[in-house]
Design an enzyme around this catalytic site. Structure first.
Site, PDB file in Angstrom:
ATOM      1  CB  CYS A  15      -0.958  -0.022   1.015  1.00  0.00           C
ATOM      2  SG  CYS A  15      -0.081  -0.081   2.824  1.00  0.00           S
ATOM      3  CB  CYS A  20      -3.879   1.622   7.098  1.00  0.00           C
ATOM      4  SG  CYS A  20      -3.468   3.247   8.000  1.00  0.00           S
ATOM      5  CG  ASP A 129      -5.355   5.860   2.496  1.00  0.00           C
ATOM      6  OD1 ASP A 129      -5.332   5.486   3.664  1.00  0.00           O
ATOM      7  OD2 ASP A 129      -4.308   6.456   2.030  1.00  0.00           O
TER       8      ASP A 129
HETATM    9  P1  4NP Z   1      -1.851   2.894   4.052  1.00  0.00           P
HETATM   10  O1  4NP Z   1      -2.541   4.222   4.631  1.00  0.00           O
HETATM   11  O2  4NP Z   1      -1.390   3.217   2.598  1.00  0.00           O
HETATM   12  O3  4NP Z   1      -2.954   2.005   4.030  1.00  0.00           O
HETATM   13  O4  4NP Z   1      -0.658   2.394   4.941  1.00  0.00           O
HETATM   14  C1  4NP Z   1      -1.571   5.391   4.719  1.00  0.00           C
HETATM   15  C2  4NP Z   1      -1.006   5.552   5.875  1.00  0.00           C
HETATM   16  C3  4NP Z   1      -0.120   6.755   6.020  1.00  0.00           C
HETATM   17  C4  4NP Z   1      -0.516   7.697   4.945  1.00  0.00           C
HETATM   18  C5  4NP Z   1      -1.163   7.492   3.926  1.00  0.00           C
HETATM   19  C6  4NP Z   1      -1.918   6.273   3.882  1.00  0.00           C
HETATM   20  N1  4NP Z   1       0.267   8.817   5.061  1.00  0.00           N
HETATM   21  O5  4NP Z   1       0.194   9.815   4.264  1.00  0.00           O
HETATM   22  O6  4NP Z   1       1.212   9.252   5.983  1.00  0.00           O
END
Ligand code: 4NP
Length: 162
Positions: A15, A20, A129
């Site tokens: 991801c 997450c 997300d």
């Molecule tokens: P993930 O979610 O890609 O599902 O882990 C996110 C976690 C952090 C961020 C963006 C999406 N961020 O911008 O820090």
């Protein structure tokens, strides 16, 4: 890539932040492989390096723990060139990160790139997300990931058997 029986099965979930969606996918997929008695090397990474070394988001840890899946010990890591050699299957949680994976794909890589939701033909192909969302977004995300990872285990089991 055609599956070869002498290769250990290896799956990498990707991801953006690796705090997450992909740690939830790693936990759910691991749980499903254990239930099926499959020996699989499983990991997850982010295309971005914002959260290297960090544990998953507390909301992701909590929703997985509710179903008895412990992802608290996972730590953020960023996708590397070596991952394309180490993993037979690289599975993106959304189309934007699939683009990020393809941008880093070394010439001659044999890793099979897929979208998690391809397994049941979802139109847009992306797990939303939940990072800027609330608990209900994490619940929806976890349910979606569990269903799809279960189907992936069935698909890979079929490949091993066939
Ligand atoms: P993930 O979610 O890609 O599902 O882990 C996110 C976690 C952090 C961020 C963006 C999406 N961020 O911008 O820090």
């Amino acid at each position: 890539m055609q599956w070869e029986n002498n290769q250990p099965l290896s799956v990498l979930f990707v991801c953006l932040g690796n705090i997450c969606r992909s740690p939830m996918a790693e936990g759910a997929f691991r749980e499903a492989t254990l239930a099926e008695g499959l020996d699989v090397h499983i990991d997850s990474v982010g295309t971005a390096g914002y959260h290297i070394g960090e544990p998953p988001d507390p909301r992701a840890i909590a929703i997985a723990a509710r179903d008895g899946v412990d992802i608290a010990g996972l730590r953020g890591r960023q996708l590397s060139e070596q991952d394309f050699a180490d993993f037979a299957h690289i599975i993106a949680l959304d189309t934007a990160n699939m683009a990020g994976i393809k941008a880093r794909e070394p010439r001659g890589s044999k890793a099979e790139l897929s979208l998690l939701l391809d397994v049941h033909g979802t139109a847009d192909g992306s797990v939303a997300d939940p990072y800027y969302g609330d608990e209900s977004d994490f619940e929806k995300c976890w349910a979606e990931i569990n269903e799809a990872t279960g189907e992936w285990v069935a698909r890979l089991k079929h490949q091993i058997a066939g």
